[in-house]
Design an enzyme around this catalytic site. Structure first.
Site, mmCIF file in Angstrom:
data_model
loop_
_atom_site.group_PDB
_atom_site.id
_atom_site.type_symbol
_atom_site.label_atom_id
_atom_site.label_comp_id
_atom_site.label_asym_id
_atom_site.label_seq_id
_atom_site.Cartn_x
_atom_site.Cartn_y
_atom_site.Cartn_z
ATOM 1 N N HIS D 14 -52.663 14.020 -76.647
ATOM 2 C CA HIS D 14 -53.274 15.253 -76.152
ATOM 3 C C HIS D 14 -54.795 15.153 -76.295
ATOM 4 O O HIS D 14 -55.319 14.212 -76.872
ATOM 5 C CB HIS D 14 -52.729 16.490 -76.878
ATOM 6 C CG HIS D 14 -53.151 16.660 -78.303
ATOM 7 N ND1 HIS D 14 -53.045 17.858 -78.963
ATOM 8 C CD2 HIS D 14 -53.676 15.782 -79.190
ATOM 9 C CE1 HIS D 14 -53.482 17.705 -80.194
ATOM 10 N NE2 HIS D 14 -53.863 16.479 -80.358
ATOM 11 N N CYS D 33 -61.666 15.777 -80.876
ATOM 12 C CA CYS D 33 -60.483 16.093 -80.056
ATOM 13 C C CYS D 33 -60.840 16.261 -78.582
ATOM 14 O O CYS D 33 -59.943 16.332 -77.740
ATOM 15 C CB CYS D 33 -59.799 17.354 -80.569
ATOM 16 S SG CYS D 33 -59.148 17.160 -82.243
ATOM 17 N N HIS D 39 -55.902 11.261 -77.633
ATOM 18 C CA HIS D 39 -55.489 10.614 -78.873
ATOM 19 C C HIS D 39 -54.093 11.173 -79.151
ATOM 20 O O HIS D 39 -53.609 12.003 -78.398
ATOM 21 C CB HIS D 39 -56.466 10.920 -80.017
ATOM 22 C CG HIS D 39 -56.456 12.338 -80.428
ATOM 23 N ND1 HIS D 39 -57.136 13.315 -79.726
ATOM 24 C CD2 HIS D 39 -55.815 12.989 -81.441
ATOM 25 C CE1 HIS D 39 -56.926 14.487 -80.292
ATOM 26 N NE2 HIS D 39 -56.129 14.324 -81.322
ATOM 27 N N HIS D 41 -50.373 11.817 -81.842
ATOM 28 C CA HIS D 41 -49.782 12.147 -83.135
ATOM 29 C C HIS D 41 -48.278 11.859 -83.127
ATOM 30 O O HIS D 41 -47.643 11.874 -82.082
ATOM 31 C CB HIS D 41 -49.981 13.634 -83.450
ATOM 32 C CG HIS D 41 -51.405 14.061 -83.528
ATOM 33 N ND1 HIS D 41 -52.205 13.738 -84.581
ATOM 34 C CD2 HIS D 41 -52.187 14.773 -82.667
ATOM 35 C CE1 HIS D 41 -53.421 14.234 -84.381
ATOM 36 N NE2 HIS D 41 -53.439 14.862 -83.225
ATOM 37 N N ASP D 79 -41.684 13.859 -75.750
ATOM 38 C CA ASP D 79 -41.766 12.588 -76.468
ATOM 39 C C ASP D 79 -42.294 11.461 -75.575
ATOM 40 O O ASP D 79 -41.811 11.284 -74.440
ATOM 41 C CB ASP D 79 -40.379 12.205 -77.001
ATOM 42 C CG ASP D 79 -40.448 11.023 -77.954
ATOM 43 O OD1 ASP D 79 -41.477 10.839 -78.623
ATOM 44 O OD2 ASP D 79 -39.458 10.276 -78.022
ATOM 45 N N HIS D 80 -43.250 10.716 -76.094
ATOM 46 C CA HIS D 80 -43.884 9.621 -75.350
ATOM 47 C C HIS D 80 -44.554 10.137 -74.080
ATOM 48 O O HIS D 80 -44.592 9.434 -73.053
ATOM 49 C CB HIS D 80 -42.888 8.492 -75.064
ATOM 50 C CG HIS D 80 -42.662 7.605 -76.258
ATOM 51 N ND1 HIS D 80 -42.057 8.049 -77.396
ATOM 52 C CD2 HIS D 80 -42.984 6.298 -76.500
ATOM 53 C CE1 HIS D 80 -41.994 7.064 -78.285
ATOM 54 N NE2 HIS D 80 -42.548 6.000 -77.774
ATOM 55 N N GLU D 134 -48.494 18.626 -86.919
ATOM 56 C CA GLU D 134 -49.296 17.662 -86.153
ATOM 57 C C GLU D 134 -49.547 16.421 -87.010
ATOM 58 O O GLU D 134 -49.531 15.293 -86.529
ATOM 59 C CB GLU D 134 -50.618 18.305 -85.750
ATOM 60 C CG GLU D 134 -51.476 17.403 -84.893
ATOM 61 C CD GLU D 134 -52.800 18.045 -84.542
ATOM 62 O OE1 GLU D 134 -52.827 18.880 -83.616
ATOM 63 O OE2 GLU D 134 -53.821 17.708 -85.176
#
Lengths: 146, 146, 146, 146, 146, 146
Positions: D14, D33, D39, D41, D79-80, D134
């Site tokens: 994100h 950010c 980047h 998590h 996810d991914h 996060e």
């Protein structure tokens, strides 16, 4: 050389008991673990392979393949099972499923598959280490020659 | 009001099975948990009491006392045991030892002792919450009125 | 000899892609990791140095110095970055930022600085091991000669 | 009432950016950010339902069903993935995928499915809480009326 | 060979100070750790022994025995103590209780007991490794010849 | 409403002692914690604020601001300190720094700053909860009206 590790978990029951001993000696040596009804753990299994990363993929091994190998060779036999009653290497030979013996048994299940894959594909890694946590406070590790 | 929590762990076996159902239905509903040989977990129990800190000691409760209560009332009965076969609230009533039911059962074991201590000493805390982790991924919590 | 380790974390994006392959082969080999929009992880980096504790300070290395070296040499380049697009060792050479390759790359960033400090001060430690966790379930370790 | 929680994880990218602001203001407010390369998590999602255990099964909900719901409703989409570019509730509305907004968005994905199941089967539980980590140091929680 | 590890924890105070230096140099070198009032940590101690599992018991060592040895030889002296003021190896010799020196000191306390037990019983294991965590981010490891 | 939490850690020494009691009673009530040389812990502090996410930023509060508030108001006073000797709320009033009292004290340090920021900016969140872990097994939580 790079050491690449994949962690997995399984839940299983076990007890510690030596048929050659009377109950009193089993209770003296094994304490609460001698309860024949069994008790259980959330085991954590760490499987480490060692090798050089493939220059094209950056993989020592394909982690999806390694995950599948761990599930097929170890978890399918151990997860949600009673180790003393249902897992052949313990049930057939009356081998006590201590953390130490589980680490050796998991190595013996994994090593031929990892080695065969490495022989079929010279860039693949060899099995280097198997670590088993019985609880976060107790773990055993078995290492090959790497 | 302060909520004070003490964590403890126990290792136990269990299975999920309803005698009123045929084996097929047990396997359909409970999956691998229906294995009658049992499997096990490292359970984590979190016991929370609520109250005001004593102005002299700074204690909501004496944590050594709370640790002893947890060990005597819950761990002595559950640790290194087969919940379905050896723990009365599950064995006698055929109550299935799901994480939910273990949280309620632990509350019922602890609440009278904590309440009796509070009634004998008006500054003591009441039981507020019992949380049980079956694995790090699954937990159930039972709360009283606080 | 003592092995002293400092852990640090960074959050970064990456994807797995080989420009020499068609999209179908990338998706077959790399699965969901082949998503060119990228995905990310909270990486944990463990840096281990080996040496004898200084008899006066009791330090193998000054951990504040080691923390600064990790931040300056690795985290400043990797944290809150897209590894494939912004980190030179991956971006320039199209090297795929697998956990294995990140461990090697971090070693190459750290080793000259730790070695230079050791040569300037004979009591200082040498870099011994770099371990990178991509998730708590997957980690890669690169070791030097110690 | 029992609160039953299932934990799951997903890895995603994100960034934080407001199109109505100049780059300078985005960098001032969002710091690192605001990097448009993104980047990422390893997010941990905790989904809590509340209800009474079924007297026959001992289940507040079937945890296999809850796991499937979480995977189908949330993980399949997150996810991914790059949350800003690929997840509709963030991409279409330019909603910034902060931890807070991810917790609300996951609630909105899960609540109708859990509620519909409860309405079809009066013994089922209601969604009570969604927590998103996060990192281990930062988490947001959204609670319904239970 | 199997490596078997038992983890234990202790809480202790310490500070870093060299009497041969003026206060300014102590503060420059040791920073906040030079505060003579002391500060403290929850230390985690991992003790690893290496050997072959006994063919009858499946034990490399009896973990209850190892736990007792750790408690008697290390925790009885270190837990709830001020390391600089109350633990002889630090207090008498003004040795600074860094994580590195605590790992060496714990080894020296444990090694003779483990070795004596091994000599009395040829199947017993030797001490292989002592690891001390000062925090989850900082740990030191001392290894013998195994 | 969203509950947003930031975790921080500090290392400190303390002891439990009531000057109004003779040594014997202190030792009887406080056990090993009555050691006047002090012992210490790695404390974990979790600070939770509650509010609505800002529609532009997606923030309940700016987590960088919250981290700075925690460091300035709590960690600057507690980290690497002896709580009984150096922290005014314990030292001046002889208040015993139990986990319960540390949670209340941290709330009193944080609440005015968070409330003042909320009053200056109506979209900001209120302090909701402060949780302090003395060890992973023991924690205390103080909650305001949210």
């Amino acid at each position: 050389m790079i050491f690449l590790t994949r962690r997995a978990t399984f839940s299983a029951s076990h007890y510690y008991w030596n048929d050659a001993w009377p109950a009193e000696k089993n209770e003296e040596v094994f304490g609460r673990c001698a309860n024949r009804n069994g008790h259980g753990h959330n085991y954590t299994l760490e499987v480490t392979v060692a090798g050089e990363p493939d220059p094209v993929t950056g993989f020592v091994v394909d982690l999806k393949w390694l995950k599948d190998v761990i599930e097929r060779e170890v978890l399918a036999a151990y997860d949600h099972r009673h180790l003393n009653l249902e897992v052949p290497e313990f049930a057939a030979s009356k081998l006590i499923p201590t953390t130490e013996n589980i680490a050796i048994a998991a190595w013996r299940r994994l090593e031929p598959v990892v080695t065969a894959a490495a022989e079929a594909d010279s860039s693949r890694a060899r099995l280097s280490r198997v670590r088993v946590y019985e609880t976060p406070e107790i773990f055993a590790e078995y290492r090959g020659g790497l």
